[in-house]
Design a protein around this motif. Structure first.
Motif, short mmCIF file in Angstrom:
data_model
loop_
_atom_site.label_atom_id
_atom_site.label_comp_id
_atom_site.label_asym_id
_atom_site.label_seq_id
_atom_site.Cartn_x
_atom_site.Cartn_y
_atom_site.Cartn_z
N ASP A 145 0.86 -1.18 0.00
CA ASP A 145 0.00 0.00 0.00
C ASP A 145 0.90 1.23 0.00
O ASP A 145 1.33 1.71 1.04
N ASN A 146 1.14 1.77 -1.19
CA ASN A 146 2.04 2.90 -1.32
C ASN A 146 1.39 4.23 -0.95
O ASN A 146 2.04 5.28 -1.05
N THR A 147 0.11 4.19 -0.55
CA THR A 147 -0.52 5.42 -0.07
C THR A 147 -0.18 5.70 1.40
O THR A 147 -0.45 6.79 1.90
N LEU A 148 0.35 4.72 2.08
CA LEU A 148 0.72 4.92 3.49
C LEU A 148 1.82 5.97 3.60
O LEU A 148 2.78 5.98 2.80
N ASN A 149 1.71 6.86 4.59
CA ASN A 149 2.67 7.94 4.72
C ASN A 149 2.96 8.25 6.18
O ASN A 149 2.47 7.57 7.09
N VAL A 150 3.75 9.30 6.39
CA VAL A 150 4.17 9.66 7.74
C VAL A 150 2.99 10.04 8.61
O VAL A 150 2.97 9.77 9.81
N ARG A 151 1.97 10.66 8.01
CA ARG A 151 0.78 11.01 8.80
C ARG A 151 0.13 9.75 9.36
O ARG A 151 -0.34 9.74 10.50
N ASP A 152 0.08 8.69 8.57
CA ASP A 152 -0.48 7.43 9.05
C ASP A 152 0.36 6.88 10.20
O ASP A 152 -0.17 6.31 11.17
N LEU A 153 1.65 7.03 10.10
CA LEU A 153 2.53 6.57 11.17
C LEU A 153 2.28 7.35 12.46
O LEU A 153 2.26 6.79 13.55
N HIS A 154 2.05 8.67 12.32
CA HIS A 154 1.73 9.48 13.49
C HIS A 154 0.41 9.03 14.12
O HIS A 154 0.27 9.03 15.36
N THR A 155 -0.54 8.65 13.28
CA THR A 155 -1.81 8.13 13.79
C THR A 155 -1.57 6.88 14.63
O THR A 155 -2.11 6.72 15.72
N LEU A 156 -0.74 5.98 14.10
CA LEU A 156 -0.45 4.75 14.82
C LEU A 156 0.25 5.04 16.14
O LEU A 156 -0.03 4.41 17.17
N ARG A 157 1.17 6.01 16.15
CA ARG A 157 1.86 6.36 17.38
C ARG A 157 0.88 6.92 18.42
O ARG A 157 1.01 6.67 19.62
N LEU A 158 -0.09 7.70 17.93
CA LEU A 158 -1.09 8.25 18.84
C LEU A 158 -1.87 7.12 19.52
O LEU A 158 -2.07 7.12 20.74
N PHE A 159 -2.29 6.15 18.72
CA PHE A 159 -3.03 5.02 19.28
C PHE A 159 -2.13 4.17 20.20
O PHE A 159 -2.59 3.63 21.21
N ALA A 160 -0.87 4.04 19.83
CA ALA A 160 0.05 3.27 20.66
C ALA A 160 0.23 3.93 22.03
O ALA A 160 0.31 3.25 23.06
N GLY A 161 0.29 5.25 22.05
CA GLY A 161 0.39 5.96 23.32
C GLY A 161 -0.85 5.76 24.18
O GLY A 161 -0.77 5.54 25.39
N PHE A 162 -2.01 5.81 23.52
CA PHE A 162 -3.27 5.57 24.20
C PHE A 162 -3.33 4.14 24.74
O PHE A 162 -3.69 3.90 25.90
N ALA A 163 -2.94 3.19 23.89
CA ALA A 163 -2.94 1.79 24.31
C ALA A 163 -1.97 1.56 25.46
O ALA A 163 -2.24 0.79 26.38
#
Length: 412
Positions: A145-163
């Motif tokens: 999925d070449n649409t994945l970008n740094v913004r998506d990574l930031h989203t994942l980090r946000l959820f990881a912090g919450f988790a």
């Protein structure tokens, strides 16, 4: 595990802005919040699978999993060697956190979980507030999925912090629960408890007619018996602890005059659980009384009655404790038809100075007389309280004025 969204338009909308705080303000359990967070981030990133993996003893264990397909290619609470995972390589830096196309990254070609094809992968570490590593929050798809970008990574980090916050809270609670369990198990194993007996006396003359068996604990921390039983209930050992104390209390029967009785405290859960009858059925039941506290919730009166019926038919008496302390006592009295109604100490302590307490006590005494029950007044501490009880026609009482709880030799 949360299922796939059935509405594709709704799923598309979920890719838009969102607030992690909505989870924290909900009434969901921690596990439900984590499952919902996985589902939300997987939809937002349009991935096949999202999971939270824990690093434990050289293994990566899937603790929470959400996926598009059924059955899922990975299962919760299964594990694999940590060094054979993307998760470990992301944490130690051998792989980047964002991999839109694993086929373009030679370092991603290594043995992985059998049956799992990874075309795109995002993974970030989950840390606790002290810096310790719990594991990783990851998503992957079978296709690149070449649409994945740094913004998506930031989203994942946000959820990881919450988790991480939720998992730390969950881990802390589990540690406390294990400590409680170990404490109650050790109390049972070492028999770090004993029984004292408080006399139940005849108001006129002060003769001891019976004794209430009361639990005492010698283990750490030093605290009231109700706290020990509450903790035992929290770890699923309330029945075992109650039965252990009842067995201990019954040892005193042989030291008492044959015309006196012992009153035993028991919860509805222990009665319904079936552990009580085998302990009591060989005892002289006419010399025993069971007390069910007002504070104990009874969800199935019929089962309580069914368990106690054969014992009551052979002479066991039943008392409702703490009558007058709240609504539940009246319900217990009406449904269980006890032989004895024990007036709560909070009612007795205000008896000589509060007309409302006196009126309620008088009403309970009249009710007992009309239904054939006896009354015992608990918590009698002054001569003034005892005088009011005499005037109201109460025949039996207990309290510090009449006798303090003590080992049986001292109590009798």
């Amino acid at each position: 595990m949360v299922g796939e969204e059935s509405n594709p338009e709704e799923a598309t909308e979920r890719r838009g802005p969102f607030s992690v705080l909505e989870f924290e303000s909900s009434n969901m359990t921690i596990s439900e919040m984590l499952a919902e967070a996985l589902h939300a981030v997987r939809l937002h990133l349009d991935m096949d699978v999202a999971f939270i993996g824990e690093f434990r003893e050289g293994q990566r264990i899937f603790r929470y999993v959400d996926g598009r397909a059924s059955p899922l290619p990975i299962a919760e609470n299964t594990g694999s060697p940590l060094d054979e995972t993307y998760c470990q390589r992301v944490v130690d830096g051998r792989l980047p956190e964002l991999i839109p196309d694993t086929g373009q990254l030679p370092a991603s070609a290594f043995p992985q979980t059998p049956g799992v094809v990874v075309g795109a992968h995002l993974g970030v570490p989950i840390h606790f507030s002290d810096g310790s590593l719990f594991g990783t929050f990851c998503c992957f798809s079978s296709q690149p999925d070449n649409t994945l970008n740094v913004r998506d990574l930031h989203t994942l980090r946000l959820f990881a912090g919450f988790a991480g916050k939720l998992l730390q809270r969950q881990t802390s609670r589990a540690r406390v629960q294990r400590s409680k369990l170990a404490r109650i198990e050790e109390t049972l194993r070492s028999r770090a408890y004993h029984v004292v007996y408080q006399p139940i006396v005849q108001v006129e003359g002060g003769t001891a007619l019976g004794y209430e068996a009361l639990a005492r604990f010698s283990g750490e921390p030093l605290r009231s018996p109700d706290r020990w039983f509450l903790e035992a209930g929290e770890v699923g050992l309330q029945r075992e602890l109650e039965i252990a104390l009842i067995v201990e209390a019954l040892k005193g029967l042989g030291q008492l005059p044959g015309d006196s009785y012992i009153s035993l405290n028991v919860s509805p859960e222990t009665i319904i659980g079936g552990q009580l009858r085998p302990v009591l059925e060989e005892q002289p039941l006419a010399r025993l009384m069971l007390e069910i506290t007002e504070h104990a919730c009874i969800c199935d009166y019929e089962r309580v009655e069914d368990e106690l019926r054969p014992l009551r038919e052979r002479g066991l008496r039943l008392a409702v404790d703490d009558a007058g302390a709240g609504y539940a006592s009246f319900r217990h009295i009406l449904r269980l038809r006890p032989d004895v109604i024990k007036l709560d100490g909070s009612l007795i302590n205000n008896l000589d100075g509060d007309s409302n307490c006196r009126a309620l006590a008088a009403a309970l005494i009249r009710f007992a007389a009309e239904t054939g029950s006896k009354v015992v007044a608990e918590g009698v501490e002054t001569e003034e309280e005892l005088a009011v009880l005499r005037a109201l026609g109460v025949k039996k009482a207990q309290g510090y004025l009449l006798g303090r709880p003590a080992p049986l030799g001292a109590a009798s």
